[in-house]
Design a protein around this motif. Structure first.
Motif, PDB file in Angstrom:
ATOM      1  N   GLN A   1       0.332  -1.178  -0.847  1.00  0.00           N
ATOM      2  CA  GLN A   1       0.635   0.121   0.182  1.00  0.00           C
ATOM      3  C   GLN A   1       1.266   1.677  -0.060  1.00  0.00           C
ATOM      4  O   GLN A   1       0.455   2.342  -0.693  1.00  0.00           O
ATOM      5  CB  GLN A   1      -1.049   0.025   1.264  1.00  0.00           C
ATOM      6  CG  GLN A   1      -2.134  -0.507   0.896  1.00  0.00           C
ATOM      7  CD  GLN A   1      -2.893  -0.982   2.904  1.00  0.00           C
ATOM      8  OE1 GLN A   1      -2.818  -0.736   3.866  1.00  0.00           O
ATOM      9  NE2 GLN A   1      -4.127  -1.203   2.393  1.00  0.00           N
ATOM     10  N   LEU A   2       1.437   1.489   0.802  1.00  0.00           N
ATOM     11  CA  LEU A   2       2.930   2.086   0.574  1.00  0.00           C
ATOM     12  C   LEU A   2       3.293   2.769  -0.662  1.00  0.00           C
ATOM     13  O   LEU A   2       3.449   3.900  -1.225  1.00  0.00           O
ATOM     14  CB  LEU A   2       4.122   2.557   2.228  1.00  0.00           C
ATOM     15  CG  LEU A   2       4.708   3.229   1.804  1.00  0.00           C
ATOM     16  CD1 LEU A   2       4.707   4.661   2.299  1.00  0.00           C
ATOM     17  CD2 LEU A   2       6.169   3.080   3.270  1.00  0.00           C
ATOM     18  N   LYS A   3       3.716   1.380  -0.826  1.00  0.00           N
ATOM     19  CA  LYS A   3       4.455   1.747  -2.791  1.00  0.00           C
ATOM     20  C   LYS A   3       3.492   2.473  -3.706  1.00  0.00           C
ATOM     21  O   LYS A   3       3.476   2.397  -4.522  1.00  0.00           O
ATOM     22  CB  LYS A   3       4.930   0.010  -2.895  1.00  0.00           C
ATOM     23  CG  LYS A   3       6.380   0.450  -2.625  1.00  0.00           C
ATOM     24  CD  LYS A   3       6.844  -1.132  -2.922  1.00  0.00           C
ATOM     25  CE  LYS A   3       7.839  -2.307  -1.745  1.00  0.00           C
ATOM     26  NZ  LYS A   3       8.084  -3.571  -2.256  1.00  0.00           N
ATOM     27  N   GLU A   4       2.115   1.887  -3.554  1.00  0.00           N
ATOM     28  CA  GLU A   4       1.858   2.327  -3.906  1.00  0.00           C
ATOM     29  C   GLU A   4       0.881   3.697  -4.027  1.00  0.00           C
ATOM     30  O   GLU A   4       0.696   4.913  -5.087  1.00  0.00           O
ATOM     31  CB  GLU A   4      -0.147   2.045  -4.004  1.00  0.00           C
ATOM     32  CG  GLU A   4      -0.420   1.568  -5.367  1.00  0.00           C
ATOM     33  CD  GLU A   4      -2.226   0.941  -5.656  1.00  0.00           C
ATOM     34  OE1 GLU A   4      -2.997   1.546  -5.571  1.00  0.00           O
ATOM     35  OE2 GLU A   4      -2.478   0.051  -4.753  1.00  0.00           O
ATOM     36  N   ALA A   5       1.089   3.977  -2.782  1.00  0.00           N
ATOM     37  CA  ALA A   5       0.642   5.849  -2.443  1.00  0.00           C
ATOM     38  C   ALA A   5       1.987   6.053  -3.267  1.00  0.00           C
ATOM     39  O   ALA A   5       1.534   7.256  -3.130  1.00  0.00           O
ATOM     40  CB  ALA A   5       0.679   5.748  -0.999  1.00  0.00           C
ATOM     41  N   LEU A   6       3.226   6.280  -2.545  1.00  0.00           N
ATOM     42  CA  LEU A   6       3.803   6.654  -3.061  1.00  0.00           C
ATOM     43  C   LEU A   6       3.921   6.545  -4.756  1.00  0.00           C
ATOM     44  O   LEU A   6       4.413   7.672  -5.152  1.00  0.00           O
ATOM     45  CB  LEU A   6       5.750   5.723  -2.952  1.00  0.00           C
ATOM     46  CG  LEU A   6       6.175   6.341  -0.854  1.00  0.00           C
ATOM     47  CD1 LEU A   6       6.989   5.624  -1.018  1.00  0.00           C
ATOM     48  CD2 LEU A   6       6.279   7.930  -0.440  1.00  0.00           C
ATOM     49  N   CYS A   7       4.233   5.699  -5.420  1.00  0.00           N
ATOM     50  CA  CYS A   7       3.697   6.461  -6.392  1.00  0.00           C
ATOM     51  C   CYS A   7       2.689   6.619  -7.308  1.00  0.00           C
ATOM     52  O   CYS A   7       3.179   7.788  -8.384  1.00  0.00           O
ATOM     53  CB  CYS A   7       3.633   4.324  -6.999  1.00  0.00           C
ATOM     54  SG  CYS A   7       4.933   3.608  -7.934  1.00  0.00           S
ATOM     55  N   HIS A   8       1.528   6.687  -6.303  1.00  0.00           N
ATOM     56  CA  HIS A   8       0.505   7.694  -6.482  1.00  0.00           C
ATOM     57  C   HIS A   8       0.884   8.993  -6.838  1.00  0.00           C
ATOM     58  O   HIS A   8       1.040  10.216  -7.474  1.00  0.00           O
ATOM     59  CB  HIS A   8      -0.420   7.565  -5.682  1.00  0.00           C
ATOM     60  CG  HIS A   8      -2.059   7.964  -6.627  1.00  0.00           C
ATOM     61  ND1 HIS A   8      -2.579   7.273  -7.138  1.00  0.00           N
ATOM     62  CD2 HIS A   8      -2.381   9.079  -5.670  1.00  0.00           C
ATOM     63  CE1 HIS A   8      -3.897   8.244  -7.422  1.00  0.00           C
ATOM     64  NE2 HIS A   8      -3.643   8.376  -6.545  1.00  0.00           N
ATOM     65  N   GLN A   9       1.190   9.410  -5.542  1.00  0.00           N
ATOM     66  CA  GLN A   9       1.778  10.934  -5.337  1.00  0.00           C
ATOM     67  C   GLN A   9       2.969  11.172  -6.245  1.00  0.00           C
ATOM     68  O   GLN A   9       3.074  12.720  -6.783  1.00  0.00           O
ATOM     69  CB  GLN A   9       3.006  10.460  -3.803  1.00  0.00           C
ATOM     70  CG  GLN A   9       3.404  12.138  -3.347  1.00  0.00           C
ATOM     71  CD  GLN A   9       4.356  12.226  -1.844  1.00  0.00           C
ATOM     72  OE1 GLN A   9       5.180  11.180  -2.336  1.00  0.00           O
ATOM     73  NE2 GLN A   9       3.554  13.192  -0.919  1.00  0.00           N
TER      74      GLN A   9
ATOM     75  N   GLU B   1       3.872   9.900  -9.240  1.00  0.00           N
ATOM     76  CA  GLU B   1       2.507  11.074 -10.587  1.00  0.00           C
ATOM     77  C   GLU B   1       2.193  12.029 -10.549  1.00  0.00           C
ATOM     78  O   GLU B   1       2.098  12.104 -11.771  1.00  0.00           O
ATOM     79  CB  GLU B   1       1.939   9.585 -11.170  1.00  0.00           C
ATOM     80  CG  GLU B   1       2.078   7.843 -11.581  1.00  0.00           C
ATOM     81  CD  GLU B   1       1.111   7.130 -11.541  1.00  0.00           C
ATOM     82  OE1 GLU B   1       0.367   7.077 -11.397  1.00  0.00           O
ATOM     83  OE2 GLU B   1       1.777   5.942 -11.960  1.00  0.00           O
ATOM     84  N   GLU B   2       1.989  12.149  -9.800  1.00  0.00           N
ATOM     85  CA  GLU B   2       0.790  13.446  -9.587  1.00  0.00           C
ATOM     86  C   GLU B   2       1.802  14.889  -9.390  1.00  0.00           C
ATOM     87  O   GLU B   2       1.630  15.623 -10.273  1.00  0.00           O
ATOM     88  CB  GLU B   2      -0.269  13.663  -7.748  1.00  0.00           C
ATOM     89  CG  GLU B   2      -0.443  12.607  -8.724  1.00  0.00           C
ATOM     90  CD  GLU B   2      -2.386  12.529  -7.238  1.00  0.00           C
ATOM     91  OE1 GLU B   2      -1.803  13.593  -6.302  1.00  0.00           O
ATOM     92  OE2 GLU B   2      -3.041  12.583  -6.670  1.00  0.00           O
ATOM     93  N   ASP B   3       2.854  14.703  -8.627  1.00  0.00           N
ATOM     94  CA  ASP B   3       3.680  15.588  -8.789  1.00  0.00           C
ATOM     95  C   ASP B   3       4.256  15.832 -10.367  1.00  0.00           C
ATOM     96  O   ASP B   3       4.127  17.019 -10.576  1.00  0.00           O
ATOM     97  CB  ASP B   3       5.366  14.546  -8.098  1.00  0.00           C
ATOM     98  CG  ASP B   3       4.900  15.139  -6.448  1.00  0.00           C
ATOM     99  OD1 ASP B   3       4.163  16.048  -6.789  1.00  0.00           O
ATOM    100  OD2 ASP B   3       6.004  15.138  -5.759  1.00  0.00           O
ATOM    101  N   ILE B   4       4.774  14.698 -11.086  1.00  0.00           N
ATOM    102  CA  ILE B   4       5.199  14.561 -13.026  1.00  0.00           C
ATOM    103  C   ILE B   4       3.930  15.377 -13.442  1.00  0.00           C
ATOM    104  O   ILE B   4       4.672  15.859 -14.089  1.00  0.00           O
ATOM    105  CB  ILE B   4       5.436  13.536 -13.122  1.00  0.00           C
ATOM    106  CG1 ILE B   4       7.218  12.776 -12.573  1.00  0.00           C
ATOM    107  CG2 ILE B   4       5.780  13.255 -14.234  1.00  0.00           C
ATOM    108  CD1 ILE B   4       6.956  11.332 -12.809  1.00  0.00           C
ATOM    109  N   SER B   5       3.160  14.943 -13.062  1.00  0.00           N
ATOM    110  CA  SER B   5       1.930  15.276 -14.329  1.00  0.00           C
ATOM    111  C   SER B   5       1.063  17.056 -13.699  1.00  0.00           C
ATOM    112  O   SER B   5       0.680  17.465 -14.620  1.00  0.00           O
ATOM    113  CB  SER B   5       0.831  14.209 -14.214  1.00  0.00           C
ATOM    114  OG  SER B   5       0.087  14.687 -12.685  1.00  0.00           O
ATOM    115  N   GLY B   6       1.648  17.558 -12.856  1.00  0.00           N
ATOM    116  CA  GLY B   6       1.750  19.133 -12.441  1.00  0.00           C
ATOM    117  C   GLY B   6       0.473  19.101 -11.470  1.00  0.00           C
ATOM    118  O   GLY B   6      -0.201  20.319 -11.377  1.00  0.00           O
TER     119      GLY B   6
END
Length: 91
Positions: free
Chosen positions: A32-40, A42-47
């Motif tokens: 769950q942590l890994k998924e949340a970090l990936c999510h974070q 992705e959002e950072d990158i997509s602005g």
């Protein structure tokens, strides 16, 4: 509730450790942590702006606000202990 600027400071300084601590405390799994970090990231990158890990975990309903507060309190305690250690130079 904690003041937002305090939350922000803690999360920026301790974001990786927030997740680690949540896992240690048994609130979330490493997956769950890994998924949340990936999510974070992705959002950072997509602005879309930087969302705090706790917010993401809360939105996914993986953590309650109560659990998030417990993790933050544990991190605060740890921070204070580290800052109080002798022999560390203050910046």
């Amino acid at each position: 509730a904690m003041p937002t600027d305090v939350l922000k400071t803690i999360s920026e300084k301790y974001c990786p450790r927030f997740g680690q601590t949540a896992v240690e405390m048994g609130f979330i799994t490493e997956a769950q942590l890994k998924e949340a970090l990936c999510h974070q990231i992705e959002e950072d990158i997509s602005g879309h702006g930087h969302r705090l890990l706790g917010t993401i975990l809360f939105d996914k309903e993986w953590m309650t606000s109560d659990q998030i507060e417990k993790v933050l309190n544990a991190l605060l305690k740890r921070m204070r202990q580290e800052e109080a250690k002798p022999g560390r130079t203050k910046k």
